[in-house]
Design a protein around this motif. Structure first.
Motif, PDB file in Angstrom:
ATOM      1  N   ASN A  46       2.850   4.387  -5.293  1.00  0.00           N
ATOM      2  CA  ASN A  46       2.330   4.007  -3.973  1.00  0.00           C
ATOM      3  C   ASN A  46       1.312   5.019  -3.454  1.00  0.00           C
ATOM      4  O   ASN A  46       0.392   4.648  -2.721  1.00  0.00           O
ATOM      5  CB  ASN A  46       3.482   3.845  -2.984  1.00  0.00           C
ATOM      6  CG  ASN A  46       4.263   2.573  -3.219  1.00  0.00           C
ATOM      7  OD1 ASN A  46       3.791   1.471  -2.952  1.00  0.00           O
ATOM      8  ND2 ASN A  46       5.482   2.703  -3.750  1.00  0.00           N
ATOM      9  N   ASP A  74       6.254   1.537   1.463  1.00  0.00           N
ATOM     10  CA  ASP A  74       6.933   1.759   0.186  1.00  0.00           C
ATOM     11  C   ASP A  74       6.974   3.245  -0.170  1.00  0.00           C
ATOM     12  O   ASP A  74       7.961   3.740  -0.726  1.00  0.00           O
ATOM     13  CB  ASP A  74       6.242   0.970  -0.928  1.00  0.00           C
ATOM     14  CG  ASP A  74       6.422  -0.533  -0.775  1.00  0.00           C
ATOM     15  OD1 ASP A  74       7.411  -0.957  -0.140  1.00  0.00           O
ATOM     16  OD2 ASP A  74       5.588  -1.294  -1.300  1.00  0.00           O
ATOM     17  N   SER A 115       8.227  -4.029   6.334  1.00  0.00           N
ATOM     18  CA  SER A 115       7.877  -4.647   5.047  1.00  0.00           C
ATOM     19  C   SER A 115       7.864  -6.166   5.152  1.00  0.00           C
ATOM     20  O   SER A 115       6.939  -6.830   4.665  1.00  0.00           O
ATOM     21  CB  SER A 115       8.863  -4.205   3.957  1.00  0.00           C
ATOM     22  OG  SER A 115       8.758  -2.827   3.708  1.00  0.00           O
ATOM     23  N   VAL A 119       4.404  -8.347   4.725  1.00  0.00           N
ATOM     24  CA  VAL A 119       4.189  -9.362   3.691  1.00  0.00           C
ATOM     25  C   VAL A 119       3.809 -10.697   4.332  1.00  0.00           C
ATOM     26  O   VAL A 119       2.965 -11.437   3.809  1.00  0.00           O
ATOM     27  CB  VAL A 119       5.442  -9.509   2.810  1.00  0.00           C
ATOM     28  CG1 VAL A 119       5.312 -10.682   1.850  1.00  0.00           C
ATOM     29  CG2 VAL A 119       5.687  -8.218   2.023  1.00  0.00           C
ATOM     30  N   LEU A 251       3.174 -11.098  -5.543  1.00  0.00           N
ATOM     31  CA  LEU A 251       3.706 -10.011  -4.710  1.00  0.00           C
ATOM     32  C   LEU A 251       4.742 -10.547  -3.727  1.00  0.00           C
ATOM     33  O   LEU A 251       5.819  -9.959  -3.557  1.00  0.00           O
ATOM     34  CB  LEU A 251       2.551  -9.348  -3.955  1.00  0.00           C
ATOM     35  CG  LEU A 251       2.898  -8.171  -3.050  1.00  0.00           C
ATOM     36  CD1 LEU A 251       3.240  -6.948  -3.875  1.00  0.00           C
ATOM     37  CD2 LEU A 251       1.734  -7.864  -2.113  1.00  0.00           C
ATOM     38  N   PHE A 255       8.886  -9.937  -3.619  1.00  0.00           N
ATOM     39  CA  PHE A 255       9.469  -9.416  -2.378  1.00  0.00           C
ATOM     40  C   PHE A 255      10.643 -10.278  -1.931  1.00  0.00           C
ATOM     41  O   PHE A 255      11.710  -9.760  -1.568  1.00  0.00           O
ATOM     42  CB  PHE A 255       8.407  -9.364  -1.289  1.00  0.00           C
ATOM     43  CG  PHE A 255       8.932  -8.921   0.052  1.00  0.00           C
ATOM     44  CD1 PHE A 255       9.178  -7.582   0.310  1.00  0.00           C
ATOM     45  CD2 PHE A 255       9.213  -9.845   1.050  1.00  0.00           C
ATOM     46  CE1 PHE A 255       9.669  -7.165   1.534  1.00  0.00           C
ATOM     47  CE2 PHE A 255       9.706  -9.444   2.279  1.00  0.00           C
ATOM     48  CZ  PHE A 255       9.934  -8.108   2.521  1.00  0.00           C
ATOM     49  N   ASN A 291      12.267  -2.869  -4.618  1.00  0.00           N
ATOM     50  CA  ASN A 291      11.010  -3.583  -4.408  1.00  0.00           C
ATOM     51  C   ASN A 291       9.858  -2.622  -4.161  1.00  0.00           C
ATOM     52  O   ASN A 291       8.714  -2.899  -4.545  1.00  0.00           O
ATOM     53  CB  ASN A 291      11.162  -4.547  -3.230  1.00  0.00           C
ATOM     54  CG  ASN A 291       9.877  -5.285  -2.914  1.00  0.00           C
ATOM     55  OD1 ASN A 291       9.246  -5.047  -1.888  1.00  0.00           O
ATOM     56  ND2 ASN A 291       9.472  -6.183  -3.788  1.00  0.00           N
ATOM     57  N   SER A 292      10.137  -1.484  -3.532  1.00  0.00           N
ATOM     58  CA  SER A 292       9.100  -0.487  -3.281  1.00  0.00           C
ATOM     59  C   SER A 292       8.594   0.131  -4.577  1.00  0.00           C
ATOM     60  O   SER A 292       7.467   0.640  -4.620  1.00  0.00           O
ATOM     61  CB  SER A 292       9.642   0.611  -2.355  1.00  0.00           C
ATOM     62  OG  SER A 292       9.995   0.075  -1.098  1.00  0.00           O
ATOM     63  N   ASN A 295       6.243  -2.961  -6.465  1.00  0.00           N
ATOM     64  CA  ASN A 295       4.926  -3.326  -5.925  1.00  0.00           C
ATOM     65  C   ASN A 295       3.766  -2.626  -6.633  1.00  0.00           C
ATOM     66  O   ASN A 295       2.775  -3.286  -6.980  1.00  0.00           O
ATOM     67  CB  ASN A 295       4.882  -3.059  -4.422  1.00  0.00           C
ATOM     68  CG  ASN A 295       5.629  -4.109  -3.620  1.00  0.00           C
ATOM     69  OD1 ASN A 295       5.889  -5.209  -4.106  1.00  0.00           O
ATOM     70  ND2 ASN A 295       5.991  -3.780  -2.405  1.00  0.00           N
ATOM     71  N   TYR A 299       0.481  -4.301  -8.638  1.00  0.00           N
ATOM     72  CA  TYR A 299      -0.922  -3.950  -8.452  1.00  0.00           C
ATOM     73  C   TYR A 299      -1.569  -3.595  -9.794  1.00  0.00           C
ATOM     74  O   TYR A 299      -2.697  -4.005 -10.082  1.00  0.00           O
ATOM     75  CB  TYR A 299      -1.066  -2.756  -7.501  1.00  0.00           C
ATOM     76  CG  TYR A 299      -0.481  -2.957  -6.127  1.00  0.00           C
ATOM     77  CD1 TYR A 299      -0.563  -4.186  -5.479  1.00  0.00           C
ATOM     78  CD2 TYR A 299       0.157  -1.920  -5.459  1.00  0.00           C
ATOM     79  CE1 TYR A 299      -0.020  -4.364  -4.218  1.00  0.00           C
ATOM     80  CE2 TYR A 299       0.691  -2.088  -4.189  1.00  0.00           C
ATOM     81  CZ  TYR A 299       0.606  -3.315  -3.588  1.00  0.00           C
ATOM     82  OH  TYR A 299       1.132  -3.493  -2.340  1.00  0.00           O
TER      83      TYR A 299
END
Length: 333
Positions: A46, A74, A115, A119, A251, A255, A291-292, A295, A299
């Motif tokens: 992140n 995140d 979060s 989203v 994404l 989530f 989930n953090s 992500n 990407y």
């Protein structure tokens, strides 16, 4: 993390970070090593997203500012929440001082709420860009996006502080704490309110908006197929928008897969569980935090600009003069 009572109370001696003196097992050591790897990946991954968007001018768009906000959340989860939560998760027999537990509660409540709504804003941003691109480009400026993000963070902080305060979950900082008290406890009225505000509302927005995005993308695809001689630039623009919508759809889907099991199991646990049964919460709560970690992987797999940015960052090319103006959106750097 708003509906849980995960651990049973166990007797302990009241001293900071001391409790039953139990030697760590081989399984505990393996778990601690795994957590260290996950936390490191979360923080570093992140951080790369944050540096990329903050440094490269080309990436400073309304959509990417929303991704930046999510990456900051995140990152903070990796720095603050994960170490505190997984330490308690692996060793529930320990005692923790009141500052430790209060920090964990406030951070986990606020970051989960931010979060979810972040989203939802990402989905709304893509919907507006696809449904009315001209109006979107005129109205959705960088300054407006940053103001919306600031309002989101402020709203989430105020709401969760009010929730914790009126639920009596912010204890006296001078009080002692037992092993079983370092968890979020919430009465049933506030549980229903929070379930609606922090879960049902943002998730409903996410699902409804993404269904509309899917319908618009399908409509665009049908138009392209129906027109034999479609201008090349228009075709490329539509294809680019659909690709961006697809990446953001992945994404969002990941989530929801991480968020929904926790909130559903927590809600069921609150109203229908047996007193001694906390297995569902123990399994789904770590998934929510993971989930953090996922992500940045998304990407890296689906955002070419992130791959190019990481290459520039790791090779220290961002240290050069005018490096912020480098082209990270095209194939060749």
């Amino acid at each position: 993390m708003n509906l849980t009572e995960e651990h049973q109370e166990t007797p302990c001696v009241h001293s900071n970070f001391s409790c039953l003196q139990t030697s760590p097992t081989a399984a505990d050591v393996l778990l601690y090593m795994s957590v260290a790897v996950v936390v490191s990946l979360t923080v570093c991954g992140n951080l790369l997203v944050i540096i990329s968007i903050c440094h490269f001018k080309q990436l400073q768009t309304p959509t990417n500012f929303l991704l930046l906000s999510l990456a900051i959340v995140d990152f903070l989860v990796g720095v603050i929440v994960m170490p505190l939560y997984f330490t308690m998760w692996i060793g529930p027999w320990r005692c923790f001082d009141i500052l430790y537990c209060t920090t964990l509660k406030i951070a986990s409540y606020c970051f989960t709420c931010i979060s979810a709504y972040n989203v939802a804003l990402i989905a709304l941003d893509r919907y507006l860009a696809l449904s009315n691109p001209f109006h979107y480009s005129m109205k959705m400026t960088d300054n407006i996006t940053l103001r919306i993000i600031a309002i989101l963070w402020l709203y989430s902080f105020i709401y969760n502080m009010v929730l914790l305060y009126f639920n009596g979950d912010i204890p006296d900082m001078k009080a002692n704490i037992t092993c079983g008290e370092c968890v979020g406890k919430i009465n049933k009225v506030w549980a229903i309110v929070d379930f609606i505000i922090a879960f049902v509302l943002p998730c409903s927005m996410i699902v409804i908006i993404n269904l509309n995005i899917f319908a618009i993308a399908k409509k665009h695809a049908n138009k392209i197929r129906s027109v034999r001689k479609c201008p090349k630039n228009d075709h490329g623009s539509m294809a680019s928008e659909r690709k961006a919508a697809k990446s953001l759809g992945i994404l969002v889907a990941v989530f929801l897969l991480c968020l929904v099991p926790y909130y559903v199991s927590a809600f069921v646990d609150m109203f229908f569980r047996k007193k001694s049964d906390h297995l569902a919460i123990s399994v789904t709560a770590p998934l929510l935090y993971l989930n953090s970690s996922i992500n940045p992987i998304i990407y890296a797999l689906f955002y070419p600009w992130f791959q190019r940015s990481v290459k520039l960052i790791l090779t220290l090319r961002i240290c050069g003069s005018e490096s912020s103006m480098l082209n990270v959106l095209e194939q060749e750097l």
